[in-house]
Design a protein around this motif. Structure first.
Motif, PDB file in Angstrom:
ATOM      1  N   GLU A  80       0.834  -1.205   0.000  1.00  0.00           N
ATOM      2  CA  GLU A  80       0.000   0.000   0.000  1.00  0.00           C
ATOM      3  C   GLU A  80       0.875   1.264   0.000  1.00  0.00           C
ATOM      4  O   GLU A  80       0.593   2.234  -0.694  1.00  0.00           O
ATOM      5  CB  GLU A  80      -0.918  -0.017   1.227  1.00  0.00           C
ATOM      6  N   GLN A  81       1.952   1.216   0.797  1.00  0.00           N
ATOM      7  CA  GLN A  81       2.831   2.383   0.922  1.00  0.00           C
ATOM      8  C   GLN A  81       3.498   2.720  -0.408  1.00  0.00           C
ATOM      9  O   GLN A  81       3.815   3.884  -0.658  1.00  0.00           O
ATOM     10  CB  GLN A  81       3.878   2.097   2.001  1.00  0.00           C
ATOM     11  N   PHE A  82       3.738   1.707  -1.235  1.00  0.00           N
ATOM     12  CA  PHE A  82       4.396   1.924  -2.528  1.00  0.00           C
ATOM     13  C   PHE A  82       3.395   1.901  -3.679  1.00  0.00           C
ATOM     14  O   PHE A  82       3.731   1.558  -4.801  1.00  0.00           O
ATOM     15  CB  PHE A  82       5.566   0.952  -2.705  1.00  0.00           C
ATOM     16  N   THR A  83       2.169   2.262  -3.365  1.00  0.00           N
ATOM     17  CA  THR A  83       1.168   2.541  -4.389  1.00  0.00           C
ATOM     18  C   THR A  83       1.040   4.058  -4.440  1.00  0.00           C
ATOM     19  O   THR A  83       0.832   4.705  -3.409  1.00  0.00           O
ATOM     20  CB  THR A  83      -0.179   1.892  -4.011  1.00  0.00           C
ATOM     21  N   GLY A 108       1.419   3.498   9.634  1.00  0.00           N
ATOM     22  CA  GLY A 108       0.836   2.928   8.436  1.00  0.00           C
ATOM     23  C   GLY A 108       1.298   3.627   7.166  1.00  0.00           C
ATOM     24  O   GLY A 108       2.069   4.600   7.209  1.00  0.00           O
ATOM     25  N   PRO A 109       0.829   3.131   6.025  1.00  0.00           N
ATOM     26  CA  PRO A 109       1.265   3.674   4.732  1.00  0.00           C
ATOM     27  C   PRO A 109       0.850   5.118   4.503  1.00  0.00           C
ATOM     28  O   PRO A 109       1.602   5.880   3.886  1.00  0.00           O
ATOM     29  CB  PRO A 109       0.608   2.746   3.710  1.00  0.00           C
ATOM     30  N   GLU A 110      -0.324   5.516   5.012  1.00  0.00           N
ATOM     31  CA  GLU A 110      -0.768   6.904   4.779  1.00  0.00           C
ATOM     32  C   GLU A 110       0.163   7.888   5.479  1.00  0.00           C
ATOM     33  O   GLU A 110       0.489   8.950   4.926  1.00  0.00           O
ATOM     34  CB  GLU A 110      -2.201   7.107   5.273  1.00  0.00           C
ATOM     35  N   ALA A 112       3.286   7.446   6.200  1.00  0.00           N
ATOM     36  CA  ALA A 112       4.580   7.476   5.493  1.00  0.00           C
ATOM     37  C   ALA A 112       4.500   8.382   4.269  1.00  0.00           C
ATOM     38  O   ALA A 112       5.365   9.235   4.048  1.00  0.00           O
ATOM     39  CB  ALA A 112       4.996   6.060   5.093  1.00  0.00           C
ATOM     40  N   LYS A 113       3.430   8.234   3.485  1.00  0.00           N
ATOM     41  CA  LYS A 113       3.303   9.099   2.307  1.00  0.00           C
ATOM     42  C   LYS A 113       3.139  10.553   2.724  1.00  0.00           C
ATOM     43  O   LYS A 113       3.635  11.471   2.074  1.00  0.00           O
ATOM     44  CB  LYS A 113       2.103   8.663   1.462  1.00  0.00           C
ATOM     45  N   TYR A 156      13.701  11.410  -0.221  1.00  0.00           N
ATOM     46  CA  TYR A 156      12.781  10.608  -1.023  1.00  0.00           C
ATOM     47  C   TYR A 156      11.583  11.474  -1.370  1.00  0.00           C
ATOM     48  O   TYR A 156      10.780  11.806  -0.498  1.00  0.00           O
ATOM     49  CB  TYR A 156      12.361   9.371  -0.233  1.00  0.00           C
ATOM     50  N   ASN A 214       8.764   2.004  10.814  1.00  0.00           N
ATOM     51  CA  ASN A 214       8.238   2.544   9.555  1.00  0.00           C
ATOM     52  C   ASN A 214       8.152   4.067   9.627  1.00  0.00           C
ATOM     53  O   ASN A 214       8.539   4.770   8.694  1.00  0.00           O
ATOM     54  CB  ASN A 214       6.859   1.951   9.241  1.00  0.00           C
ATOM     55  N   PHE A 274       6.572  11.958   3.381  1.00  0.00           N
ATOM     56  CA  PHE A 274       7.316  12.284   2.155  1.00  0.00           C
ATOM     57  C   PHE A 274       6.808  13.607   1.566  1.00  0.00           C
ATOM     58  O   PHE A 274       7.588  14.473   1.170  1.00  0.00           O
ATOM     59  CB  PHE A 274       7.179  11.163   1.112  1.00  0.00           C
TER      60      PHE A 274
END
Lengths: 488, 488
Positions: A385-388, B298-300, B302-303, B9, B342, B306
């Motif tokens: 999910e993180q790399f979407t 979670g992934p959100e 992390a994005k 990144y 993470n 960035f």
């Protein structure tokens, strides 16, 4: 197969790439690579390379010219076509832990058995995040050594409908695995360099050929490499480097060595069968210089991953990253999680096309652990999910939500939220957000305890994928006949 | 302070940056920011912004013009000059957990006390990887509410020689903290915009001003912001956004909101005192949409990290990342490690200048946990090494080592290895590479158990840094006098 469209994390300047390139060129030219196999040496001799006993001194220009026939992308056939694994480009395929002699689940830690392997294979089949089982995910020590490759291949062919590895331990093993792939994929060519319907070349089996680092390929590995290459089957040519043991204590030096070793093996596959799919492999970590024990998940292996991926792309080759979720930890604890997560997130940043050891690795790879398997599947879900890529457009700004809520309110009941609350965020299946009191009331189960419940539940939910009964019978007959012939 | 010279990144295309920019501009223009404070509103009115009650509708061009006076780099003074924290550019300063009401160590979980806070502060002083204690690292619930900022500031001033935070709970608190900083840094200007010896502006105190998101600054926070800004002291203006609660369930929307809120606060500091150091803050995560509980790692998020870093650099502002090592886990287990890792690795990739919540955060920030503190220090050590650039030159290729070992040997005894074995690799202080049998013999202590030994050892090794006795006395007298005046 997951497609990683996020940017790659690249740490090498053009100058640094030049230095590393000069490094591997000097190694293959001046020191050479030892190929302990007559046919391999003969192939290099005929192509004009300088031979000194079994040591091949390679011309770097010849290396770069020869690898041009490697397909940058290929499909690894699964019997369920929807699960065929595309290898190359932005695609990332994930495989479970490979190679451990021991098995761990709950309080049990023992020598691995065929039954243990079966459990791991069922979990691989159950979780969509994984594309292939390992090779093997735990060693079936209770089966006779000479014929267990037959039982394992039968297991993969019948218990999953995903692609799988062939044994690379010997020529005999490789030939058996190829025959069984032929039976399983009845009517289809084992290797199709240019499918009629378009698309990249297709192959039916993947095998891992480890270099006997430093700078040596041993006889049995070369037998397997040559056998698979002749049949158009893909190999993952992998220098297995623990810096301090099989490589110098310097990341750039180890990267130069890794490139020299991997490219030499890749070249050999193209001499045997130009256009044969092959993967540039890497597995780079350190040893603890006080004890000599392997160490994983540290900063050197992360930098090694970034550099390895960048070089593989520089040479236009599909690339395998070692792991995955690597750790030296003895149990599925915080260390297992942070070392594993560092390796796996760094791998996603580096962008391998094949990520091995992605679920279940514990104790420096000595143990396949089911709790760790579940933890790693959570990593995979999170990172896929993180790399979407984020979609960033006018609609994603949701101005209407701000306009509805305005100042000092909350978005829980906003129309924008109500329309999306089921799918708006990643939902972990293992992690808990329960408050402390509720968590204590429910038994204060830590992550590892919850993972134990999860693998039990997944095994219960496992469904064996249908397989044409006549194919299953033919596979079984092959196994029975060959087992007898091998004297087991 | 650590200097991160590795690449950032970045995931936003120029088009995406444009979309997000249009997003915050529309918010500040059409919806506006609510500043519940007369003087703040008056400052905006005088600068020509449109006012509607307490809501300020900002002209985006005015915002971009006004933030130009923010220093891109500044020094946060520590009484030990060697520990002065440079904020901005490639520098990254790290602070311990901030804000938890509860404390956990070993089997103890209780309301935090002043003694507990003292333990965390000692650990911050002991570990070089950390630059500041938290604000506060655990709430001293056993002290009277109105005067505990005095005791905490005295604690920081005397038990560490690092920089530290001032209280931002009220104007009274801010003024006391400023006075105590004046006593501590006797003879030095509290704010030196252009030091005689060269270098960036210097300030003496940092405070965290959280936005009452969405789109509102409350009275007490604004009092503190204005008080610190007048004195030339730095604020970290931080939208605290849990998507689904204080922000929409969309990362781009939350990023637009965060930028609107943070820039509006940054502008206010420059209206009060142009050139005053200030940090663009961010703290972005999600809630579990089933339970409403906060979720971390979670992934959100992390994005979000960035994207936040990329935008902060786009506007040329020093940037604070929320954490750190964030987790919702109830205990220092695998989840605590992978969620924390993470967040922290994603932060290093995003490159904040100030990384808060870097050690000890547990249970969604409700708990300061000493075992987690040690785990997090291991993260910091690992990642500070991981984000130190590789030197790649001819010497790093160590060709002589390959030439010595050649084919199939090992590098353990190579001259190149012998010269470097002590320092060639990162050495963890918490992680274990012991084999299973030895690990069991030594008590089968998992990471958390070993972390428990490590914090006890660190507390034993703690040494109180020397402080001029007359300064200490003056601070103590100030505390006594003010406590009396405050009626505690």
């Amino acid at each position: 197969v997951f497609v990683n469209r996020m940017p790659r994390y690249e740490i090498l300047s053009p100058d640094a790439v030049d230095v590393l390139e000069r490094g591997w060129k000097r190694i293959v030219t001046e020191i050479g690579i030892d190929f302990v196999h007559d046919e391999a040496v003969e192939l290099f001799r005929r192509s004009g390379q300088k031979i000194d006993g079994t040591v091949v001194h390679l011309d770097p220009d010849f290396v770069l010219e020869t690898i041009k026939t490697v397909p940058p992308v290929f499909d690894l056939r699964a019997r369920n076509q929807a699960r065929t694994a595309r290898i190359g480009g932005h695609h990332m395929a994930f495989t479970a832990v490979s190679g451990p002699p021991f098995f761990r689940a709950g309080d049990v830690r023992r020598e691995g058995t065929f039954d243990d392997l079966q459990q791991v294979v069922k979990l691989v089949q159950h979780f969509d995040a994984l594309d292939l089982p390992g090779t093997p995910s735990v060693e079936p020590n209770d089966l006779p050594l000479d014929s267990r490759h037959l039982d394992m291949t039968y297991l993969y062919a019948t218990m999953t409908d995903k692609a799988f590895f062939g044994s690379a331990l010997s020529e005999v093993n490789a030939l058996d695995c190829i025959e069984m792939a032929r039976i399983l994929h009845r009517g289809l060519p084992l290797h199709d360099p240019a499918p009629a319907g378009g698309g990249p070349p297709v192959t039916s089996m993947l095998s891992v050929v480890n270099v006997n680092s430093p700078l040596r390929y041993d006889t049995r590995m070369l037998e397997a490499l040559l056998t698979y290459a002749r049949a158009g089957q893909a190999s993952v040519v992998t220098p297995f480097l623990l810096m301090g043991a099989m490589a110098p204590v310097s990341v750039p030096s180890a990267i130069a060595q890794q490139t020299a070793e991997a490219l030499a093996g890749v070249v050999l596959t193209q001499l045997v069968n130009p256009g044969c799919p092959v993967i540039f492999g890497s597995f780079l970590s350190t040893i603890d210089m006080q004890s000599g024990s392997p160490a994983f998940g540290g900063p050197e292996s992360a930098k090694g991953l970034f550099a390895s991926g960048q070089l593989a792309r520089h040479y236009g080759l599909p690339w395998r990253a070692g792991g995955g979720s690597l750790t030296a930890s003895q149990t599925c604890d915080a260390q297992a999680a942070y070392e594993g997560f560092n390796t796996m997130l760094s791998s996603f940043l580096a962008g391998p096309n094949l990520m091995m050891q992605s679920a279940g690795w514990l104790e420096s790879g000595l143990v396949a652990c089911l709790e760790k398997f579940i933890v790693d599947v959570e990593f995979l879900h999170t990172l896929q999910e993180q790399f979407t890529s984020l979609e960033i457009d006018e609609a994603s700004l949701a101005f209407e939500a701000h306009d509805e809520v305005k100042h000092g309110g909350h978005f829980l009941g906003a129309a924008h939220t109500m329309e999306r609350f089921r799918t708006c965020f990643y939902r972990p299946f293992l992690s808990s957000t329960e408050n402390y009191e509720r968590w204590v009331r429910k038994g204060a189960r830590d992550t590892t305890a919850r993972a134990g419940e999860q693998w039990r539940e997944a095994l219960e939910k496992y469904e064996q994928p249908l397989l044409d009964e006549s194919i299953r019978e033919e596979l079984a007959e092959y196994v029975t006949r060959r087992r007898r012939e091998l004297g087991d």
